[in-house]
Write a protein that holds these residues in place. Structure first.
Motif, PDB file in Angstrom:
ATOM      1  N   UNK A   1     -47.750  74.411 186.734  1.00  0.00           N
ATOM      2  CA  UNK A   1     -47.200  73.623 185.523  1.00  0.00           C
ATOM      3  C   UNK A   1     -47.574  72.341 185.248  1.00  0.00           C
ATOM      4  N   UNK A   2     -47.611  71.601 186.313  1.00  0.00           N
ATOM      5  CA  UNK A   2     -47.838  70.259 186.263  1.00  0.00           C
ATOM      6  C   UNK A   2     -49.355  70.022 185.817  1.00  0.00           C
ATOM      7  N   UNK A   3     -50.264  71.115 186.432  1.00  0.00           N
ATOM      8  CA  UNK A   3     -51.689  71.032 186.282  1.00  0.00           C
ATOM      9  C   UNK A   3     -52.058  71.284 184.647  1.00  0.00           C
ATOM     10  N   UNK A   4     -51.190  71.966 184.225  1.00  0.00           N
ATOM     11  CA  UNK A   4     -51.075  72.328 182.829  1.00  0.00           C
ATOM     12  C   UNK A   4     -50.753  71.229 181.987  1.00  0.00           C
TER      13      UNK A   4
ATOM     14  N   UNK B   1     -53.093  68.845 179.240  1.00  0.00           N
ATOM     15  CA  UNK B   1     -52.695  68.367 178.012  1.00  0.00           C
ATOM     16  C   UNK B   1     -52.726  66.989 177.684  1.00  0.00           C
ATOM     17  N   UNK B   2     -52.601  66.351 179.022  1.00  0.00           N
ATOM     18  CA  UNK B   2     -52.031  64.768 178.512  1.00  0.00           C
ATOM     19  C   UNK B   2     -53.498  63.959 178.899  1.00  0.00           C
ATOM     20  N   UNK B   3     -54.726  64.766 179.321  1.00  0.00           N
ATOM     21  CA  UNK B   3     -55.882  64.028 179.691  1.00  0.00           C
ATOM     22  C   UNK B   3     -56.481  63.352 178.369  1.00  0.00           C
TER      23      UNK B   3
END
Length: 273
Positions: free
Chosen positions: A264-267, A271-273
């Motif tokens: 989930x944090x990878x997702x 998104x935040x990249x």
């Protein structure tokens, strides 16, 4: 909906696959998550506090919460259920999803160390402190009809109507209201499949600290839970404090507790990249 009949062999194969996935998920998890956070709640550094709101019992409130901030929801003077809904502030079609939250973490017992997912597989909240461990992600909140049946003849407010008001004030619609998380609601499912209220699981003065993992719009309602055994409508106020959270470390419990949380944090990172 068309029903597809499955053979006993197909059912057994599906069951075996489910149990294999469950086994792998549980093997990744820590042997034991921390116990409840200590009471009374430790003070928040005054310099970190952004806003504090006392929400009257039976009322509602909403706020914008930025990534890296946190909110403390404190029962204050007594047992109070707090219903919570949340939306991605940048795209409100992304919402809190309690079904996925329970499914991917293999538990409905949410507490310190767990995370709360959106319907797009991203982490919305990390539960960084929790003195209660008694939260309901299954039942939803009260309605005008449920209150009329429970408190006949009394003038009351209910969670459904409160969240409609929250949604409208945020520029949303009643159709945008997701399934809600009921904090401080000790609901458990019996072996027979019925819901029950475990009153001893909730302490007066309990609190939860939720760290925001994305920018969000967050709504609250402070009406009694439909299963609250108190026959009198007497919701209590709660204190909600928005504050600047400490930066998570590399071994942050919420980020490493399960393989699903890590994904989930990878997702989130994508998104935040």
């Amino acid at each position: 909906m068309m029903h597809v009949r499955r053979s006993p062999q197909e059912i057994a194969a599906n069951r075996a696959r489910y149990e294999e996935h469950q086994k792998k998920g549980l093997e990744f998890a820590p042997k034991a998550l921390p116990g409840p956070s200590r009471l009374p709640a430790p003070a928040i550094d005054a310099a970190a506090i952004i806003h504090q709101e006392i929400v009257p019992g039976g009322w509602y409130w909403s706020t914008r919460l930025l990534r890296g901030e946190a909110i403390r929801i404190d029962q204050g003077e007594g047992n109070s259920t707090v219903a919570l809904a949340a939306w991605n502030a940048e795209d409100t079609s992304e919402r809190i999803n309690l079904v996925d939250t329970a499914k991917v973490q293999w538990t409905t017992a949410l507490g310190k160390g767990r995370v709360i997912f959106s319907d797009m597989g991203r982490v919305m909240f990390s539960m960084i402190e929790d003195s209660s461990g008694a939260h309901d992600c299954l039942m939803g909140g009260s309605t005008a009809a449920s209150n009329a049946a429970k408190y006949p003849g009394e003038k009351t407010r209910n969670t459904r109507d409160n969240l409609i008001l929250v949604a409208v004030k945020l520029g949303l619609d009643r159709r945008d209201i997701p399934g809600i998380l009921n904090l401080f609601a000790p609901v458990r499912l019996s072996e027979g499949g019925s819901f029950g209220w475990l009153g001893k699981r909730s302490n007066s003065g309990d609190y939860v600290d939720l760290r925001a993992e994305m920018d969000m719009l967050v709504g609250f309602s402070t009406c009694p839970h439909p299963l609250d055994p108190d026959p009198t409508y007497q919701p209590k106020p709660v204190v909600i404090t928005r504050y600047k959270a400490a930066l998570p470390l590399a071994d942050d419990l919420c980020r490493t507790a399960t393989a699903e949380a890590a994904r989930g944090f990878e997702n989130n990172a994508l998104m935040q990249a």
